[in-house]
Scaffold this motif. Structure first.
Motif, short mmCIF file in Angstrom:
data_model
loop_
_atom_site.label_atom_id
_atom_site.label_comp_id
_atom_site.label_asym_id
_atom_site.label_seq_id
_atom_site.Cartn_x
_atom_site.Cartn_y
_atom_site.Cartn_z
N ARG A 194 0.83 -1.20 0.00
CA ARG A 194 0.00 0.00 0.00
C ARG A 194 0.86 1.24 0.00
NH1 ARG A 194 -3.90 -2.15 3.58
NH2 ARG A 194 -2.80 -1.09 5.26
N LYS A 195 1.91 1.19 0.82
CA LYS A 195 2.80 2.35 0.93
C LYS A 195 3.45 2.62 -0.42
CE LYS A 195 6.86 3.84 3.58
NZ LYS A 195 8.07 3.03 3.66
N HIS A 196 3.86 1.54 -1.08
CA HIS A 196 4.54 1.70 -2.34
C HIS A 196 3.63 2.24 -3.43
CE1 HIS A 196 8.26 1.24 -4.47
NE2 HIS A 196 7.59 0.80 -5.52
N GLY A 197 2.37 1.79 -3.38
CA GLY A 197 1.39 2.30 -4.34
C GLY A 197 1.28 3.81 -4.22
N LYS A 198 1.27 4.28 -2.98
CA LYS A 198 1.17 5.73 -2.73
C LYS A 198 2.37 6.46 -3.30
CE LYS A 198 -1.13 7.54 1.31
NZ LYS A 198 -0.95 7.66 2.76
N ILE A 199 3.56 5.89 -3.08
CA ILE A 199 4.78 6.53 -3.57
C ILE A 199 4.72 6.69 -5.09
CG2 ILE A 199 7.27 6.23 -3.87
CD1 ILE A 199 7.33 4.88 -1.14
N VAL A 200 4.28 5.60 -5.76
CA VAL A 200 4.23 5.63 -7.23
C VAL A 200 3.22 6.65 -7.71
CG1 VAL A 200 3.62 4.28 -9.25
CG2 VAL A 200 5.03 3.26 -7.48
N ILE A 201 2.03 6.64 -7.11
CA ILE A 201 0.99 7.57 -7.53
C ILE A 201 1.42 9.01 -7.28
CG2 ILE A 201 -1.34 8.39 -7.02
CD1 ILE A 201 -1.35 6.02 -8.79
#
Lengths: 147, 117
Positions: free
Chosen positions: B32-39
């Motif tokens: 989830r954290k990584h998804g946020k970083i990418v977005i």
């Protein structure tokens, strides 16, 4: 030979059992022609493709989208035998229609996105994986007779 | 954000970049954290849309020299982004919107691979 899990078979059957060929087929092809405009090269005789608005209301494109989508029916019935099932269509697209096989992938992507919009949250990661695997196998079968 | 989980499920080969994570299951906090970083990174690209080369310089160097992600994966992630947009905005994600986003994501992908060689 491709191995299909029960989940994958059920998912694919379920999707095609509920799909509205008229809406999804026409929308997917129109989307393909708009998002990847070079694909229009194969539709010189299809009337007005001047802009997105024209493509979306073009009845010949709509009808052809449905034809293409029904082309997947044989995949449903021949999941364990796709290469043979698509042999004649592959030859047709190579020898007669002269379609660059990369277009099969482009259409598949547009079909996936059209379906995602229709299915909403039901098109979860596992369903998407099953559907895209199915399309990948069909595309490989369609590319097979090119030489 | 189902984006990263979607990519890892539909394209299992992308898991090779995350072998150092303990938890790759649905709902994992790391994912989830990584998804946020990418977005957020993509949001940054939107803000700098008129000069992606200059605007994404730091991210470009990160991807080139440290992450060294094979550029095919940018196409994969872009496709997943498009699918998520279609699911989230079924009426608004028209073909016209789709082509604009696809063009933008392709430009971002090019910027990110720019420093590779």
């Amino acid at each position: 030979m491709v191995e299909w899990t029960d989940f994958e078979r059920q998912t694919i059957a379920g999707i095609f059992g509920k799909i509205d060929y008229e809406t999804v087929g026409s929308a997917a092809l129109a989307r393909c022609l708009i998002v990847y405009p070079w694909t229009q090269r194969y539709f010189g005789n299809f009337g007005n493709l001047y802009n997105a608005a024209a493509i979306k209301i073009n009845p010949l494109i709509a009808k052809h989208g449905v034809t293409i989508l029904h082309g997947l029916d044989r995949a449903l019935k021949n999941m364990d035998n796709m290469k043979e099932a698509y042999s004649d269509l592959s030859v047709l697209h190579s020898e007669k229609l002269h379609v660059d096989p990369d277009n099969f992938r482009l259409f598949s992507d547009c079909l996936t996105i059209t379906l995602a919009a229709k299915m909403g949250a039901d098109f979860n990661a596992d369903v998407q994986a099953a559907f895209q695997k199915f399309l990948t196998v069909v595309v490989a079968a369609m590319q097979r007779q090119y030489h | 954000m189902t984006l990263v989980i979607r990519m890892l499920t539909v394209y299992p080969q992308t898991k090779t970049y995350f072998a150092h994570w303990k938890d790759l299951s649905h709902g994992s906090a790391q994912i989830r954290k990584h998804g946020k970083i990418v977005i957020n990174g993509i949001g940054e690209a939107v803000a700098k849309i008129d000069d992606l080369q200059k605007g994404l310089l730091t991210l470009s160097e990160l991807h080139a020299f440290q992450l060294r992600v094979d550029p095919t994966n940018y196409k994969i992630l872009s496709h997943c982004i498009l699918v998520v947009l279609a699911i989230t905005f079924p009426a608004d994600f028209t073909p016209e919107a789709h082509v604009a986003v696809d063009k933008f994501l392709a430009a971002v992908s090019r910027s990110l691979s720019e420093k590779y060689r």
